[in-house]
Design an enzyme around this catalytic site. Structure first.
Site, PDB file in Angstrom:
ATOM      1  N   SER A 143       0.849  -1.198   0.000  1.00  0.00           N
ATOM      2  CA  SER A 143       0.000   0.000   0.000  1.00  0.00           C
ATOM      3  C   SER A 143       0.877   1.237   0.000  1.00  0.00           C
ATOM      4  O   SER A 143       2.051   1.174   0.395  1.00  0.00           O
ATOM      5  CB  SER A 143      -0.868   0.018   1.262  1.00  0.00           C
ATOM      6  N   TYR A 157      -2.439  -1.784  10.367  1.00  0.00           N
ATOM      7  CA  TYR A 157      -2.476  -1.902   8.900  1.00  0.00           C
ATOM      8  C   TYR A 157      -1.199  -1.327   8.283  1.00  0.00           C
ATOM      9  O   TYR A 157      -0.562  -1.954   7.436  1.00  0.00           O
ATOM     10  CB  TYR A 157      -3.701  -1.155   8.370  1.00  0.00           C
TER      11      TYR A 157
HETATM   12  P1  NAD Z   1     -11.674  -5.833  -0.476  1.00  0.00           P
HETATM   13  O1  NAD Z   1     -12.117  -5.816   0.943  1.00  0.00           O
HETATM   14  O2  NAD Z   1     -12.617  -5.423  -1.557  1.00  0.00           O
HETATM   15  O3  NAD Z   1     -11.081  -7.278  -0.835  1.00  0.00           O
HETATM   16  C1  NAD Z   1     -10.313  -8.026   0.080  1.00  0.00           C
HETATM   17  C2  NAD Z   1     -10.676  -9.498  -0.074  1.00  0.00           C
HETATM   18  O4  NAD Z   1      -9.822 -10.267   0.810  1.00  0.00           O
HETATM   19  C3  NAD Z   1     -12.125  -9.818   0.311  1.00  0.00           C
HETATM   20  O5  NAD Z   1     -12.747 -10.584  -0.707  1.00  0.00           O
HETATM   21  C4  NAD Z   1     -11.977 -10.637   1.605  1.00  0.00           C
HETATM   22  O6  NAD Z   1     -12.996 -11.612   1.777  1.00  0.00           O
HETATM   23  C5  NAD Z   1     -10.627 -11.275   1.387  1.00  0.00           C
HETATM   24  N1  NAD Z   1     -10.033 -11.727   2.644  1.00  0.00           N
HETATM   25  C6  NAD Z   1     -10.026 -11.066   3.839  1.00  0.00           C
HETATM   26  N2  NAD Z   1      -9.427 -11.830   4.765  1.00  0.00           N
HETATM   27  C7  NAD Z   1      -9.058 -12.978   4.159  1.00  0.00           C
HETATM   28  C8  NAD Z   1      -8.406 -14.151   4.605  1.00  0.00           C
HETATM   29  N3  NAD Z   1      -8.024 -14.295   5.881  1.00  0.00           N
HETATM   30  N4  NAD Z   1      -8.177 -15.151   3.714  1.00  0.00           N
HETATM   31  C9  NAD Z   1      -8.581 -15.029   2.424  1.00  0.00           C
HETATM   32  N5  NAD Z   1      -9.207 -13.942   1.951  1.00  0.00           N
HETATM   33  C10 NAD Z   1      -9.445 -12.933   2.818  1.00  0.00           C
HETATM   34  O7  NAD Z   1     -10.379  -4.886  -0.522  1.00  0.00           O
HETATM   35  P2  NAD Z   1      -9.396  -4.404  -1.693  1.00  0.00           P
HETATM   36  O8  NAD Z   1      -9.340  -2.946  -1.638  1.00  0.00           O
HETATM   37  O9  NAD Z   1      -9.663  -5.097  -2.961  1.00  0.00           O
HETATM   38  O10 NAD Z   1      -8.027  -4.921  -1.043  1.00  0.00           O
HETATM   39  C11 NAD Z   1      -7.159  -5.822  -1.663  1.00  0.00           C
HETATM   40  C12 NAD Z   1      -5.759  -5.519  -1.151  1.00  0.00           C
HETATM   41  O11 NAD Z   1      -5.407  -4.177  -1.499  1.00  0.00           O
HETATM   42  C13 NAD Z   1      -5.612  -5.622   0.352  1.00  0.00           C
HETATM   43  O12 NAD Z   1      -4.368  -6.240   0.665  1.00  0.00           O
HETATM   44  C14 NAD Z   1      -5.604  -4.174   0.784  1.00  0.00           C
HETATM   45  O13 NAD Z   1      -4.932  -3.989   1.994  1.00  0.00           O
HETATM   46  C15 NAD Z   1      -4.873  -3.535  -0.366  1.00  0.00           C
HETATM   47  N6  NAD Z   1      -5.045  -2.089  -0.512  1.00  0.00           N
HETATM   48  C16 NAD Z   1      -6.261  -1.532  -0.599  1.00  0.00           C
HETATM   49  C17 NAD Z   1      -6.377  -0.157  -0.715  1.00  0.00           C
HETATM   50  C18 NAD Z   1      -7.714   0.531  -0.785  1.00  0.00           C
HETATM   51  O14 NAD Z   1      -7.752   1.736  -0.727  1.00  0.00           O
HETATM   52  N7  NAD Z   1      -8.802  -0.213  -0.935  1.00  0.00           N
HETATM   53  C19 NAD Z   1      -5.235   0.649  -0.753  1.00  0.00           C
HETATM   54  C20 NAD Z   1      -4.006   0.044  -0.670  1.00  0.00           C
HETATM   55  C21 NAD Z   1      -3.913  -1.325  -0.546  1.00  0.00           C
END
Ligand code: NAD
Length: 257
Positions: A143, A157
């Site tokens: 991130s 986080y």
């Molecule tokens: P999201 O919540 O839409 O998707 C995350 C997915 O991970 C969900 O489907 C959830 O069920 C799954 N998950 C959660 N815990 C789990 C586990 N223990 N085992 C298997 N699956 C699990 O979020 P997103 O924004 O698509 O996030 C994806 C990645 O991007 C994450 O690592 C998040 O930290 C990172 N990220 C997101 C952002 C943002 O602004 N959304 C920014 C930077 C990084």
């Protein structure tokens, strides 16, 4: 097609970046192993791929559990004969994650278990499979917070994503001569459920937007495009990179009005 004849395993494939990547990678010819704890939405991802003529299978796994991660890698090789792309993308941002004084230990532990240990387990079991395939690409979702501190605190986080970034660099260095590339995708703030649940008032959203030169949140589909590049042979000389896809947030000191 940019991922023809490749098999890609994507964790967190039920939603957000993971789902968009699964759909895009499949469109580019990859066979997809969609992994998540959320079965209903994961199966929906697989159905969406099948409906558009692609190949995908769902595997339920909690990435914080070693046996689940071992099984998801085995499922990829059993089902499709090899693994070429491992996208360690699943992650959480806990709603009780706050500053060091107020964040409870269980929130810290859960965040580390999923965000950090989950990436470690993916690699622990996945690297052997990539080696058996003659090499491949690992993408770990970190991130922008692994590079910048925020006054809107999410201490567990942020620390977890810092760990993902440094783990990525070391993995890249260790496995570079095995034709295994490892890169950290560093998304900026995205308009996904994960972040919108955290920035749950208009004021909090604006407080964040003010720092993004482009003046908008990113889209999961834009992260998928970047992950596709890192997964593909087009990125053949890229390893150990901090691949920022963030609307300029990490480049800016002061942003335009
Ligand atoms: P999201 O919540 O839409 O998707 C995350 C997915 O991970 C969900 O489907 C959830 O069920 C799954 N998950 C959660 N815990 C789990 C586990 N223990 N085992 C298997 N699956 C699990 O979020 P997103 O924004 O698509 O996030 C994806 C990645 O991007 C994450 O690592 C998040 O930290 C990172 N990220 C997101 C952002 C943002 O602004 N959304 C920014 C930077 C990084």
């Amino acid at each position: 097609m940019r991922l023809a004849n490749k098999v890609a395993l994507i964790t967190g494939a039920s939603s957000g970046i993971g789902r968009e990547s699964a759909l895009l990678f499949a469109k580019e010819g990859a066979k997809i192993v969609a992994v998540d704890i959320n079965v209903a939405d994961g199966e929906e991802t697989v159905k969406m791929i099948a409906d558009s003529g692609g190949q995908a299978t769902f595997v339920k796994a909690d990435v914080s559990r070693a046996e689940d991660c071992e099984a998801m890698i085995a499922a990829a090789e059993d089902r499709y004969g090899a693994l070429h792309v491992l996208f360690n993308n699943a992650g959480i941002m806990h709603s009780q994650d706050d500053n060091a004084e107020t964040t409870e230990e269980d929130v810290w532990d859960l965040t580390m278990a999923i965000n950090v240990k989950g990436v470690f387990f993916g690699c622990k079991y996945g690297i052997g499979a990539l080696r058996r395939a003659g090499g491949g690409s690992i993408i770990n979702t970190a991130s922008f917070v692994s590079l910048l501190g925020a006054a809107t605190p999410q201490i567990a986080y942020t620390a977890s994503k810092g760990a993902v970034l440094s783990m990525t660099r070391e993995l890249a260095t260790i496995h570079a001569r095995e034709n295994i590339r490892v890169n950290a995708l560093c998304p900026g703030p995205l308009r996904t459920e994960l972040l919108m649940k955290f920035l749950n008032t208009e004021e909090k959203k604006q407080r964040r937007l003010v720092h993004i030169p482009m003046g908008r949140f990113g889209e999961a589909a834009e992260m998928a495009q970047s992950a596709l590049f890192l997964a593909s042979d087009e990125a053949s000389y890229i390893t150990g990179s901090t691949f920022s896809v963030d609307g300029g947030i990490t480049a800016a000191y002061v942003t335009p009005e």
